[in-house]
Design an enzyme around this catalytic site. Structure first.
Site, PDB file in Angstrom:
ATOM      1  N   SER A 100       3.429  -2.026  10.346  1.00 32.15           N
ATOM      2  CA  SER A 100       4.881  -2.090  10.568  1.00 32.15           C
ATOM      3  C   SER A 100       5.477  -3.472  10.296  1.00 32.15           C
ATOM      4  O   SER A 100       6.377  -3.921  11.015  1.00 32.15           O
ATOM      5  CB  SER A 100       5.236  -1.601  11.976  1.00 32.15           C
ATOM      6  OG  SER A 100       4.790  -0.264  12.161  1.00 32.15           O
TER       7      SER A 100
ATOM      8  N   GLU B 175      -6.943   4.814   7.599  1.00 30.65           N
ATOM      9  CA  GLU B 175      -6.736   6.241   7.275  1.00 30.65           C
ATOM     10  C   GLU B 175      -7.960   6.805   6.562  1.00 30.65           C
ATOM     11  O   GLU B 175      -8.290   7.974   6.714  1.00 30.65           O
ATOM     12  CB  GLU B 175      -5.455   6.394   6.432  1.00 30.65           C
ATOM     13  CG  GLU B 175      -4.216   6.207   7.309  1.00 30.65           C
ATOM     14  CD  GLU B 175      -2.995   5.633   6.604  1.00 30.65           C
ATOM     15  OE1 GLU B 175      -2.942   5.672   5.355  1.00 30.65           O
ATOM     16  OE2 GLU B 175      -2.098   5.133   7.318  1.00 30.65           O
TER      17      GLU B 175
ATOM     18  N   LYS C 295       0.193   4.262  -0.352  1.00 25.64           N
ATOM     19  CA  LYS C 295      -0.429   5.474   0.205  1.00 25.64           C
ATOM     20  C   LYS C 295      -0.127   6.663  -0.712  1.00 25.64           C
ATOM     21  O   LYS C 295      -0.017   6.477  -1.916  1.00 25.64           O
ATOM     22  CB  LYS C 295       0.032   5.701   1.657  1.00 25.64           C
ATOM     23  CG  LYS C 295      -0.137   4.424   2.496  1.00 25.64           C
ATOM     24  CD  LYS C 295       0.014   4.649   3.964  1.00 25.64           C
ATOM     25  CE  LYS C 295      -0.161   3.329   4.696  1.00 25.64           C
ATOM     26  NZ  LYS C 295      -0.127   3.460   6.134  1.00 25.64           N
TER      27      LYS C 295
ATOM     28  N   GLU D 249      -5.437  -4.844  10.561  1.00 27.78           N
ATOM     29  CA  GLU D 249      -4.430  -3.811  10.767  1.00 27.78           C
ATOM     30  C   GLU D 249      -4.726  -3.054  12.060  1.00 27.78           C
ATOM     31  O   GLU D 249      -5.550  -2.139  12.062  1.00 27.78           O
ATOM     32  CB  GLU D 249      -4.438  -2.819   9.597  1.00 27.78           C
ATOM     33  CG  GLU D 249      -4.107  -3.446   8.259  1.00 27.78           C
ATOM     34  CD  GLU D 249      -3.533  -2.424   7.285  1.00 27.78           C
ATOM     35  OE1 GLU D 249      -2.442  -2.687   6.758  1.00 27.78           O
ATOM     36  OE2 GLU D 249      -4.144  -1.369   7.077  1.00 27.78           O
TER      37      GLU D 249
ATOM     38  N   ASN E  53       0.877  -1.171   0.000  1.00 32.52           N
ATOM     39  CA  ASN E  53       0.000   0.000   0.000  1.00 32.52           C
ATOM     40  C   ASN E  53       0.915   1.223   0.000  1.00 32.52           C
ATOM     41  O   ASN E  53       1.473   1.580   1.027  1.00 32.52           O
ATOM     42  CB  ASN E  53      -0.886  -0.034   1.259  1.00 32.52           C
ATOM     43  CG  ASN E  53      -1.701   1.225   1.427  1.00 32.52           C
ATOM     44  OD1 ASN E  53      -1.792   2.054   0.516  1.00 32.52           O
ATOM     45  ND2 ASN E  53      -2.299   1.384   2.600  1.00 32.52           N
TER      46      ASN E  53
ATOM     47  N   GLY F 261       2.449   2.376  10.652  1.00 34.26           N
ATOM     48  CA  GLY F 261       3.412   3.461  10.472  1.00 34.26           C
ATOM     49  C   GLY F 261       4.091   3.906  11.756  1.00 34.26           C
ATOM     50  O   GLY F 261       4.733   4.946  11.793  1.00 34.26           O
TER      51      GLY F 261
ATOM     52  N   HIS G 270      -9.494   1.211   4.671  1.00 34.10           N
ATOM     53  CA  HIS G 270      -8.233   1.423   5.384  1.00 34.10           C
ATOM     54  C   HIS G 270      -8.490   2.381   6.546  1.00 34.10           C
ATOM     55  O   HIS G 270      -9.296   3.296   6.436  1.00 34.10           O
ATOM     56  CB  HIS G 270      -7.171   1.992   4.440  1.00 34.10           C
ATOM     57  CG  HIS G 270      -5.809   1.989   5.063  1.00 34.10           C
ATOM     58  ND1 HIS G 270      -5.405   2.970   5.935  1.00 34.10           N
ATOM     59  CD2 HIS G 270      -4.791   1.100   4.984  1.00 34.10           C
ATOM     60  CE1 HIS G 270      -4.183   2.679   6.365  1.00 34.10           C
ATOM     61  NE2 HIS G 270      -3.790   1.551   5.803  1.00 34.10           N
TER      62      HIS G 270
HETATM   63  P1  PGA Z   1       2.791   0.323   7.620  1.00 30.20           P
HETATM   64  O1  PGA Z   1       1.329   0.529   6.986  1.00 30.20           O
HETATM   65  O2  PGA Z   1       3.340  -0.954   7.055  1.00 30.20           O
HETATM   66  O3  PGA Z   1       3.587   1.534   7.181  1.00 30.20           O
HETATM   67  O4  PGA Z   1       2.622   0.259   9.087  1.00 30.20           O
HETATM   68  C1  PGA Z   1       0.454  -0.550   6.769  1.00 30.20           C
HETATM   69  C2  PGA Z   1      -0.836  -0.051   6.176  1.00 30.20           C
HETATM   70  O5  PGA Z   1      -1.291   1.031   6.573  1.00 30.20           O
HETATM   71  O6  PGA Z   1      -1.434  -0.715   5.314  1.00 30.20           O
END
Ligand code: PGA
Length: 250
Positions: free
Chosen positions: A212, A97, A11, A167, A9, A173, A95
């Protein structure tokens, strides 16, 4: 046997130049990881370039979101058919976000899941709790609520066309990964919840972990019985790291 999936992803990251560089790196390293399915989800504007560079390769691609509508006066929105036109196989829905910054409700996410399915895409449905919710001990309630909204709309057989990504919001992140045991517990809960409706769908459902994930922790996470791959943010922007995770999933 569930085939592992590792999906990147990206983003809102990258430039035309960095996308080309990243994809060249992925293509040259991907042969060694042929047992896992691999996909990348770039920002919309890069999708045509991704299609051009990945067509005929072992890597699939997809969108990060889509509209619930088919077409019309919806400024800024992208329809499932448009993603299909550019060869997308997958699309991420719900997601965290999108849920938190764009106020997407469980019901809207369920409609997006249905729109993806109707458009022939494979939705990757994200579920997961915030840190506050984990501390309140309601992780399972939150995941169940997010999952049930989709099952209520499309039925358990409709769910079967998709992939789930667990998640934990506190791990996205932040560098704080759920321990393999913490993740496995929630994955097993999600699979059990689906099994209450259909044992067959539960058995076939791929449940990815996201938050992460890195080459250094991927093997242990994906080694757990109910973890079938990963949805990768930060580490999917570096070819070597993403390939390292793909190798771990292999
Ligand atoms: P990350 O994000 O691996 O940077 O923690 C995962 C995601 O949001 O899909």
């Amino acid at each position: 046997m569930r085939k592992p999936l590792v999906a990147g992803n990206w983003k809102m990251n990258g430039s035309l130049e960095s996308v080309r560089e990243l994809l060249e790196g992925l293509k040259s390293g991907i042969d060694a990881v042929s047992n896992a399915e691999v996909a990348v989800c770039p920002p919309y504007v890069f999708v045509p370039e991704v299609q051009k560079l990945l067509d005929g390769s072992a890597i699939s691609w997809g969108g990060q979101d889509l509209s619930v509508e088919v077409s019309g006066a919806y400024t800024g929105e992208i329809a499932a058919s448009m993603l299909s036109d550019f060869g997308c196989k997958y699309v991420i829905v719900g997601h965290s976000e999108r849920r938190s910054y764009h106020g997407e409700s469980d019901e809207l996410v369920a409609k997006k899941f249905a729109a993806a399915r109707a458009g022939g895409l494979v939705p990757i449905l994200c579920v997961g709790e915030t840190l506050e919710e984990r501390e309140q001990g309601i992780t399972e309630d939150v995941c169940a609520r997010q999952l049930d909204a989709v099952i209520d709309l499309v039925g358990v057989d409709g769910l079967a066309c998709g992939v789930i990504a667990y998640e934990p919001v506190w791990a996205i992140g932040t560098g704080k990964t759920a321990t393999p045991e913490q993740a496995q517990d929630v994955h097993a809960f999600i699979r059990g919840r689906i099994a209450e409706k259909s044992a067959e769908v539960a058995e076939g459902m791929r449940i990815l972990y996201g938050g992460s994930m890195k080459p250094g922790n991927a093997k242990e996470l994906i080694g757990k019985p109910d973890i079938d791959g990963g949805l990768i943010g930060g580490a999917s922007l570096v070819a070597e790291d993403f390939l390292g995770i793909c190798t771990a999933a292999n």
